[in-house]
Design an enzyme around this catalytic site. Structure first.
Site, short mmCIF file in Angstrom:
data_model
loop_
_atom_site.label_atom_id
_atom_site.label_comp_id
_atom_site.label_asym_id
_atom_site.label_seq_id
_atom_site.Cartn_x
_atom_site.Cartn_y
_atom_site.Cartn_z
N HIS A 195 0.78 -1.22 0.00
CA HIS A 195 0.00 0.00 0.00
C HIS A 195 0.82 1.28 0.00
O HIS A 195 0.47 2.27 -0.65
CB HIS A 195 -0.98 -0.01 1.17
CG HIS A 195 -2.27 0.56 0.74
ND1 HIS A 195 -3.24 -0.20 0.13
CD2 HIS A 195 -2.70 1.83 0.69
CE1 HIS A 195 -4.23 0.58 -0.23
NE2 HIS A 195 -3.93 1.81 0.11
N GLU A 440 -11.34 -9.74 -7.17
CA GLU A 440 -9.95 -9.82 -6.75
C GLU A 440 -9.66 -11.12 -6.01
O GLU A 440 -8.58 -11.33 -5.48
CB GLU A 440 -9.54 -8.59 -5.93
CG GLU A 440 -10.52 -8.21 -4.85
CD GLU A 440 -10.18 -6.89 -4.16
OE1 GLU A 440 -9.09 -6.33 -4.38
OE2 GLU A 440 -11.02 -6.43 -3.36
N ASP A 464 -4.68 -7.79 -5.64
CA ASP A 464 -5.07 -8.92 -4.80
C ASP A 464 -5.30 -10.18 -5.63
O ASP A 464 -4.98 -11.28 -5.19
CB ASP A 464 -6.34 -8.59 -3.99
CG ASP A 464 -6.01 -7.81 -2.74
OD1 ASP A 464 -5.04 -8.21 -2.05
OD2 ASP A 464 -6.68 -6.82 -2.45
N ARG A 474 1.56 -10.04 -1.52
CA ARG A 474 1.94 -8.90 -2.37
C ARG A 474 2.91 -7.94 -1.69
O ARG A 474 3.51 -7.10 -2.36
CB ARG A 474 0.68 -8.15 -2.81
CG ARG A 474 -0.11 -7.56 -1.68
CD ARG A 474 -1.47 -7.09 -2.14
NE ARG A 474 -1.52 -5.65 -2.35
CZ ARG A 474 -2.65 -4.98 -2.55
NH1 ARG A 474 -3.80 -5.60 -2.61
NH2 ARG A 474 -2.63 -3.69 -2.71
N CYS A 511 -8.55 -1.76 -11.83
CA CYS A 511 -7.97 -0.68 -11.03
C CYS A 511 -6.78 -1.15 -10.21
O CYS A 511 -6.30 -0.44 -9.33
CB CYS A 511 -9.02 -0.05 -10.12
SG CYS A 511 -9.83 -1.24 -9.05
#
Ligand code: PEP
Ligand code: MG
Length: 591
Positions: A195, A440, A464, A474, A511
């Site tokens: 993130h 996802e 994801d 991730r 996205c």
């Protein structure tokens, strides 16, 4: 050639940043109990009070800088922390323990914080439980001061911006990247889609992650270069090398300016196939960057950041209504996709919403958490409906981490019920609104045709989807080389989702970070993806690539990629295709 050291990690956000380091350590610090001689107790209390004063002054400085550079909402975070530090319930209690037990300040602090956290945990009020995170932040800041360890040091206003260097930056601190003080970012942990990386990319901040031994190497340095192209961090480089990098940084800026020249032109292929370019934003003030990049709406607003922006208060219904309305009004007549809170997993306020989980990424996150904690989900949904009212028809509500058809049905039922409730209270609510499912989770991809009967649109979250399909965390740098969005398994799922959406006649957007990857653009266009949503700085490059492609060629590229056996084969093939395209366009972009 350099007098300093060069460390290597993963380049995750392009560009070159040069500046003094601001080092942050978040690793838990071991605390030992030391018995203090009675004659030294007063000194220990003074040490505590001095450390608190330094931490308080620093938070004050951070608040001031945040206020002048990015706005009051960020300043409020630091101010709230400063108030917590000044609260006698914390410091007076630590002092009492130092005196009563004749122990060192660090130990006393740890005991008091443990006790307060245990009290918070027993509370049923979500707002009060959330204060745990703030308390832990404040305690760790005080701890660092007590131990004389480096912490985020604001550069004085008007001076050079700095490079944020960290062992690990959890999402709850990622907001610091937006304080206007940070021009580059490097960390020991993290990956392409963690993130903090995503926020750095959104803000156009060059970043390198997964750099082993970074904090130790940088701790006593005065100048750092982050090379977000090659994945290097240069520590105290020679002046000659600094000059070379200054030239490269300027060259990159020039190229970015050139790319902006096409911002007004529609994203249409040579054979007139139209796609739509949308922006991903985490923070409301990124709206300007989205517009500058020529976004045709918002494809992903990560609303969980409303939590952070409102901290230490839980954002109430009115605050949320105002935030969503501002967003809807920023793109009249264009879609504004608000993702409902995707808390949990490793993201943000997991600690505040339940007891710690052994495997949080497979645990209570996304829509699961929202449905289990209806009180705060209800507030968000009511705020969304109120924000749209009867005057705005551009709201798309997007539900994260859907794995079951029932989840989308339940959210829709809840929205209908809340709509009636609001009408009963005299609030205008929209007659129709779109409810979309994020795809996802591989399970959702496999039942896409069923979900398409319930959802008004799909949003593919490849960050994801890749993680769950390949069973690769991730954000874990140890397995970063296995995290491959171009793995044929992921491509086949994408094909499946896009086809199911198109057969059902609903829009499909993507996205995840893949939408912004130049390598991915031809294959995604070829698979029939209609909407690409990405961090604003990437919009001009993608627009240029789309305009240089032919849809027929893109379809051919997609067919060939889908038939390949390995991620490596796909990547090499796509690189060759992209190089041809770029040569043809006479454009240079830095991958
Ligand atoms: C994704 O998973 O691709 C996505 C867009 O959501 P996030 O990165 O916030 O998990
Ligand atoms: Mg996601």
């Amino acid at each position: 050639m350099s007098g300093g050291r060069t460390l290597t990690g993963q380049a995750v956000s392009p560009g070159i940043a040069i500046g003094p380091p601001m080092v942050v350590e978040n690793r838990p610090m071991p605390v030992t109990r030391e018995q203090v001689d009675p004659a030294r107790i007063a000194g220990e209390v003074t040490r505590l009070r001095d450390a608190a004063a330094r931490a308080g002054a620093q938070l004050g400085q951070l608040a001031e800088q945040a206020r002048t550079r990015v706005g009051q909402e960020y300043a409020a975070i630091f101010e709230a922390h400063r108030m917590m530090l000044a609260d006698p319930a914390l410091l007076d209690e630590v002092e009492r323990v130092i005196r009563a037990e004749a122990v060192n300040a660090e130990w006393a602090l740890e005991q008091v914080v443990h006790r307060l956290i245990a009290q918070f945990e027993r509370l049923s009020d979500v707002y009060l439980r959330e204060r745990q995170t703030d308390l832990l932040d404040v305690a760790s800041q005080l701890h660092r001061e007590l131990q004389g360890r480096p912490s985020l040091r604001p550069t004085p206003i008007g001076e050079e911006e700095g490079i944020l260097v960290a062992d690990d930056i959890p999402p709850s601190q990622a907001v610091q990247l937006a304080t206007g003080m940070v021009c580059g970012f490097a960390s020991e942990t993290g990956g392409q889609t963690s993130h903090t990386t995503i926020i750095a990319k959104s803000l156009g901040i060059p970043a390198v992650v997964g750099v082993a031994g970074l904090v130790g190497a940088v701790a006593r340095s005065s100048l750092v270069i982050v090379d977000g192209f090659e994945g290097h961090v240069l520590v105290d480089p020679d002046p000659g090398l600094v000059q070379v990098y200054r030239v490269r940084a300027e060259e990159h800026r020039r190229r970015q300016r050139e790319l902006l020249e096409v911002v007004q032109l529609p994203p249409v292929t040579l054979d007139q196939h139209r796609v739509r370019l949308l922006a991903n934003i985490d923070l409301l003030h990124e709206v300007g960057a989205a517009r500058d990049g020529g976004a045709e709406g918002i494809g992903l607003f990560r609303s969980e950041f409303v939590f952070i922006e409102a901290s230490p208060s839980l954002p109430d219904e009115d605050q949320q209504t105002a935030a969503y309305r501002a967003l809807l009004d920023a793109f009249p007549g264009q879609p504004v996709t608000v993702r409902t809170f995707d808390l949990g997993g490793k993201k943000l306020a997991r600690e505040l919403l339940g007891s710690p989980e052994a495997n949080p990424v497979l645990g209570l996150r996304g829509v699961r958490l929202c449905l289990q904690k209806p009180e705060f989900f209800r507030t968000q949904l009511r705020a969304l409906l109120r924000a749209a009212g009867t005057e705005r028809d551009n709201l798309r509500i997007m539900v994260p981490l859907v794995g079951h058809v029932e989840e989308i049905k339940t959210v829709r039922t809840l929205l209908n019920r809340l709509g009636r409730e609001l009408e009963g209270e005299g609030h205008p609510v929209p007659e129709t609104f779109s409810v979309g499912a994020m795809i996802e989770v591989p399970a959702a991809a496999m039942i896409a045709e069923h979900l398409a009967q319930e959802a008004d649109f799909f949003a593919i979250g490849t960050n994801d989807l890749t993680q769950y399909t390949l069973a690769v965390d991730r954000a874990n740098e140890q397995v970063a080389d296995l995290y491959r969005p171009f793995h044929p398994a992921v491509l086949r799922l994408l094909d499946r989702i896009i086809s199911a959406g198109s057969r059902a006649g609903i829009p499909v957007e993507l996205c995840g970070e893949m939408a912004a990857d130049p390598l991915a653009v031809p294959v995604l266009v070829g698979l029939g993806l209609e909407e690409f949503s990405m961090h604003p700085p990437a919009l001009p490059v993608v627009r240029r690539l789309v305009r240089g492609l032919s849809f027929r060629d893109a379809q051919r590229i997609a067919r060939r990629a889908l038939a390949m056996a390995t991620a490596k084969e796909v990547e090499e093939f796509l690189l060759e295709q992209l190089s041809n395209l770029l040569a043809h366009l006479k454009v240079r972009i830095t991958l």
